[in-house]
Design a protein around this motif. Structure first.
Motif, PDB file in Angstrom:
ATOM      1  N   ASP A 369       0.821  -1.206   0.000  1.00 27.87           N
ATOM      2  CA  ASP A 369       0.000   0.000   0.000  1.00 27.87           C
ATOM      3  C   ASP A 369       0.862   1.266   0.000  1.00 27.87           C
ATOM      4  O   ASP A 369       0.346   2.372  -0.057  1.00 27.87           O
ATOM      5  N   ARG A 377       3.111   5.264  -3.723  1.00 25.58           N
ATOM      6  CA  ARG A 377       1.683   5.415  -4.046  1.00 25.58           C
ATOM      7  C   ARG A 377       1.142   6.566  -3.222  1.00 25.58           C
ATOM      8  O   ARG A 377       0.587   6.386  -2.139  1.00 25.58           O
ATOM      9  N   GLN A 380      -2.546   6.660  -1.706  1.00 25.65           N
ATOM     10  CA  GLN A 380      -2.745   5.775  -0.552  1.00 25.65           C
ATOM     11  C   GLN A 380      -2.011   6.299   0.678  1.00 25.65           C
ATOM     12  O   GLN A 380      -2.518   6.249   1.791  1.00 25.65           O
TER      13      GLN A 380
END
Lengths: 503, 358
Positions: A369, A377, A380
């Motif tokens: 994640d 990312r 996220q």
């Protein structure tokens, strides 16, 4: 109160948007012991730094008795403060380790080249001050060989030989055992009877109540209360400090589960006692808080370094959740389920110039994640940061702001968020409430108890005995790299064990 | 008596404007030595501007000069971000140039599509190796990389001279210590006809963008920043600090190596021992002016190049010493550092008293 020797009136100091002190009035009588209380960031240190000439106040006056009545002290001149008889003992000692105690005491007094310093009048003067104050130190011993308590006595003597009439002590008992602290205050009391006026800064309500004549409380840079100690009690002072009832941590005993941390026969060789461990064995179970008490520098740092993975022990075995970690590195121990709250959060806990969001992912950059094929990312990461800020009530300019802009308490909440969101089996909390105000410290305690209830084991290393007694199921005392289990959670008994008196 | 106190953090706009203001201040201050030299100040500034951007030729010359500075500026910026003090870009530049002529002067014969990437790669690799050594010594033995990289510059330069007198010497060079010319297929072609500006410049721009993305968007860049800002916390958090430092060293050396390839294969066509008039060291100034921002490096490199080119052409016309350029560069750095200082601190006056009273 007798005739005042010191009067601060209307002192104000602003650092940018922060009003560090606003319109503070304070007076100090001859022979009086005044305790200056307040949460971190309440402005105690700024106030004392203005008194001592380190900072220039934006407004206000300081008046000092020079024998013929109160006179204005020139502001912003440390030399003027010194010659007006104001002495300061800082929390972190400023001694030359390779010189003798006597040389340190006389450093800066009279001519540097004076050959008579060691023998003649100067030595007699120091011995006279020692006799009057009861602060005894072996004058010819090098400072590097003195204990922490003795070093502090050297610091105080250093101030006293300059004919100090007003002595300021910044958190003098932070590094002392309870017994050493008691004897320090006994000496200070003797000096006050002889006419010395004392201001001491402290966090510890117990010693403030026991040893001061009067208590002044600062909050958000303002003086919010001043009471004679005889009329004060803990609840009343705490309410003044935080502006509300001090929160108490509720601690119900839980059923301990399987062992989450097992140390057996851990040994670390080192030249200095603070880095040495001798045959340390210890087990922490799930749903259990084990406290490590001890005077700072007795091997707690080494123990924390071993459990964090920063240092591989020279002998012995460490198991986390029943299994040996693959390697003895921080990354391997994090993966094995150890969550770490470091002692020095600025140094080891956060990257100050990076954002809250970035610091939250610091320990888990490999998570799916967090990154995909090496790219962060961001969406996220930001979403997780917003959730963490919400859940842990991290107050500050926001998740994108550099962590260094957060207050100590909020920085610690950020670290708690990082640790607890990884659902660790064991939480190593090393001095987790150091430097935090009452509200934030209670929050940390509550979170640790809650994590414990969720099935984690907690190893709590602290110098604050009251905190250990309030939170721990069991307490072990660390002296000179060895651990001994305390038979009872009793202040006096543990204090004696800390001093190495009982084993 | 004055004393220095911290001031509240300044806004983002101020931080962007500050280096620009500092650069302008430095240029304005250059008027002082100009006056001492007896030059007409306004004419001098006019001539400088004409030399920098007065014609297409002048402008492309400025960009040509900026090209190696972008590479070495990036090399310094990435290393400094990780608190790895690579002062050896000058040497790594020469290593890159050496690899370029070793591969590119006939060892391999291939079409440009193969040979150009090959010499670039070889140069980057050579530069990387040149920086990994000192970085390894630092992580393994704690050897100060400022010292090792700085001294390596001289060792490498002497090694280049040795090669130019020996193994790599051009037999057709009439005895001059220079290498054989690089094959046409290994050359970076000119960007515009009859101008010296070559494909090394767009390559430098691409590298600046790539480094920017690397630092801001990738896990690698995250690690580099974390290790640089607080190595203790990075180690505590389980980041592979040693590996990160070695990888930054490789990246930094590779960028400096590319500067060497770009100068040889884009401009000179062969290697001599005076290939670089200190591009490696100037790269440090570029990186500092840019505040270690990879995109800022492009702006700073063009600025420094403009100062050099402008002062050069002005001094030729007015007969003023061209050392003026060095002076302006130094002034710029001082102005930027001062600007950074005053963004964080302010000076407060304290009325003076006789401290000996009481």
């Amino acid at each position: 109160m007798s005739a005042p020797v010191l009067e601060l009136s209307g002192l104000s100091k602003r650092f940018g948007a922060v009003q560090a002190n606003a319109d503070v009035d304070l007076s100090l009588g001859r022979g009086e012991v005044l305790a200056l209380l307040g949460e971190n960031g309440a402005g105690k240190t700024t106030l004392m730094n203005m008194l001592f000439g380190h900072y220039l106040p934006d407004a206000g006056h300081i008046r000092v008795d020079d024998g013929q009545g109160l006179r204005d002290l020139p502001l912003g001149h440390p030399q003027a403060a010194l010659s007006a008889g104001i002495g300061m003992v800082h929390q972190h000692f400023t001694l030359a380790e390779n010189l003798s105690a006597l040389d340190n005491i006389l450093l800066g007094v009279g001519s540097l080249l004076s050959r008579r310093k060691r023998g003649g009048a100067a030595r007699a003067h120091v011995e006279d001050v020692m006799a009057r104050s009861g602060l005894q130190v072996a004058l010819d011993t090098r400072v590097s060989r003195l204990t922490v308590g003795e070093r502090q006595r050297v610091e105080i003597l250093k101030a006293l030989v300059r004919n100090t009439r007003i002595l300021v002590l910044d958190e003098p008992t932070a590094v002392l055992t309870p017994q050493e602290a008691d004897s320090l205050f006994a000496n200070l009391h003797q000096l006050a009877v002889d006419g010395l006026s004392v201001i001491f800064i402290s966090h510890k309500l117990r010693e403030v109540l026991a040893f001061s004549d009067r208590i002044a409380v600062l909050r958000h840079g303002r003086k919010v209360g001043e009471i004679a100690t005889a009329e004060a009690d803990e609840r009343r002072i705490a309410r003044l400090m935080v502006g509300a009832e001090a929160p108490q941590v509720e601690r119900a005993p839980m059923d301990p589960g399987a062992p989450v941390l097992e140390l057996s026969g851990i040994r670390c060789e080192a030249a200095s006692a603070r880095d040495r461990l001798s045959d340390v064995s210890l087990t922490v179970h799930a749903r259990e808080i084990v406290g490590i008490a001890g005077v700072s520098g007795n091997g707690q740092a080494a123990l924390a370094a071993v459990i964090s993975g920063l240092r591989a022990p020279d002998a012995g075995e460490i198991r986390v959740g029943g299994a040996l970690p693959a390697r003895h590195t921080p990354a391997a121990l994090i993966r094995a389920g150890v969550g770490r709250i470091p002692e020095d959060r600025h140094h080891d806990g956060v990257v100050g110039s990076m954002s809250v969001a970035e610091n939250l992912i610091l320990e888990r950059l490999d998570g799916p994640d967090v990154q995909r094929r090496g790219f962060l990312r961001r969406r996220q990461i930001d979403a997780a940061a917003i959730a963490a800020v919400e859940e842990f009530d991290i107050r500050g300019p926001g998740p994108d702001a550099p962590v260094r802009l957060l207050s100590g308490g909020n920085m610690q909440k950020m670290i708690l968020a990082r640790v607890f969101r990884a659902a660790p089996k064991l939480i190593l909390a090393n001095q987790p409430t150091r430097g935090l105000d009452l509200g934030a410290a209670a929050e940390v305690g509550r979170r640790l108890v809650a994590a414990c209830g969720d099935g984690a084991g907690v190893l709590l290393i602290s110098e604050d005995l009251d905190e250990l007694i309030a939170l721990s199921d069991r307490i072990l005392v660390m002296v000179d790299g060895r651990l001994t289990e305390a038979p009872r959670r009793d202040r006096t008994e543990i204090g004696l064990m800390m001093a190495g008196a009982a084993a | 008596m004055i004393r220095i106190e911290p001031r509240p953090p300044v806004s983002g706009t101020v931080r962007l404007v500050l280096p620009l203001a500092a650069a302008l201040a430095a240029l304005a201050l250059t008027a002082v030595p100009l006056l001492f030299a007896g030059a007409p100040v306004f004419t001098a500034y006019g001539l400088m501007l004409k030399g920098v951007a007065g014609s297409l030729f002048a402008f492309t010359e400025t960009l040509t000069r900026a090209t190696p500075l972008i590479f070495t500026g990036l090399a310094a910026a990435v290393a400094f971000r990780a608190r790895l003090w690579n002062i050896g870009a000058e040497g790594q530049l020469y290593l890159g140039a050496l690899a370029c002529v070793w591969i590119g002067t006939g060892m391999i014969d291939a079409p440009a599509l193969v040979l150009v990437p090959l010499v670039l790669l070889a140069g980057a690799l050579a530069g990387a190796v040149g920086m990994i050594g000192p970085a390894w010594l630092r992580t393994r033995f704690g050897a100060d990389e400022v010292v090792t990289t700085l001294l390596l510059n001289f060792i490498i330069l002497i090694f280049v001279q040795m090669m130019l007198e020996g193994a790599l010497k051009d037999p057709m060079g009439l005895g001059w210590p220079q290498s054989e010319p690089v094959l046409d297929a290994a050359m970076l072609p000119p960007l515009i006809d009859r101008m010296r500006l070559h494909w090394g410049f767009p390559l430098a721009l691409v590298m600046a963008v790539l480094v920017h993305l690397l630092m801001s968007r990738t896990v690698w860049g995250f690690r580099i920043r974390a290790v640089g800002e607080n190595a203790a916390a990075a180690r505590h958090a389980g980041l592979p600090v040693t590996r990160v430092l070695l990888s930054v060293a490789a990246l930094s050396g590779a960028l400096a190596g590319l500067a060497g390839v770009s100068e040889v294969a884009g401009l000179k066509g062969y290697l001599t021992a005076d290939l670089s008039p200190g591009f490696g060291y100037a790269g440090i100034v570029v990186a500092m002016l840019a505040g270690l921002s990879p995109l800022g490096v492009v702006v700073a490199a063009v600025y420094i190049a403009a100062v050099f080119v402008g002062a050069d052409s002005m001094s030729r016309e007015l007969g003023v010493s061209s050392y003026l350029a060095d002076l302006t560069v130094a002034l710029s750095l001082i102005c930027v550092l001062l600007g950074g200082f005053f963004a964080r601190y302010r000076i407060v006056r304290v009325p003076t008293v006789d401290a000996g009273q009481g």
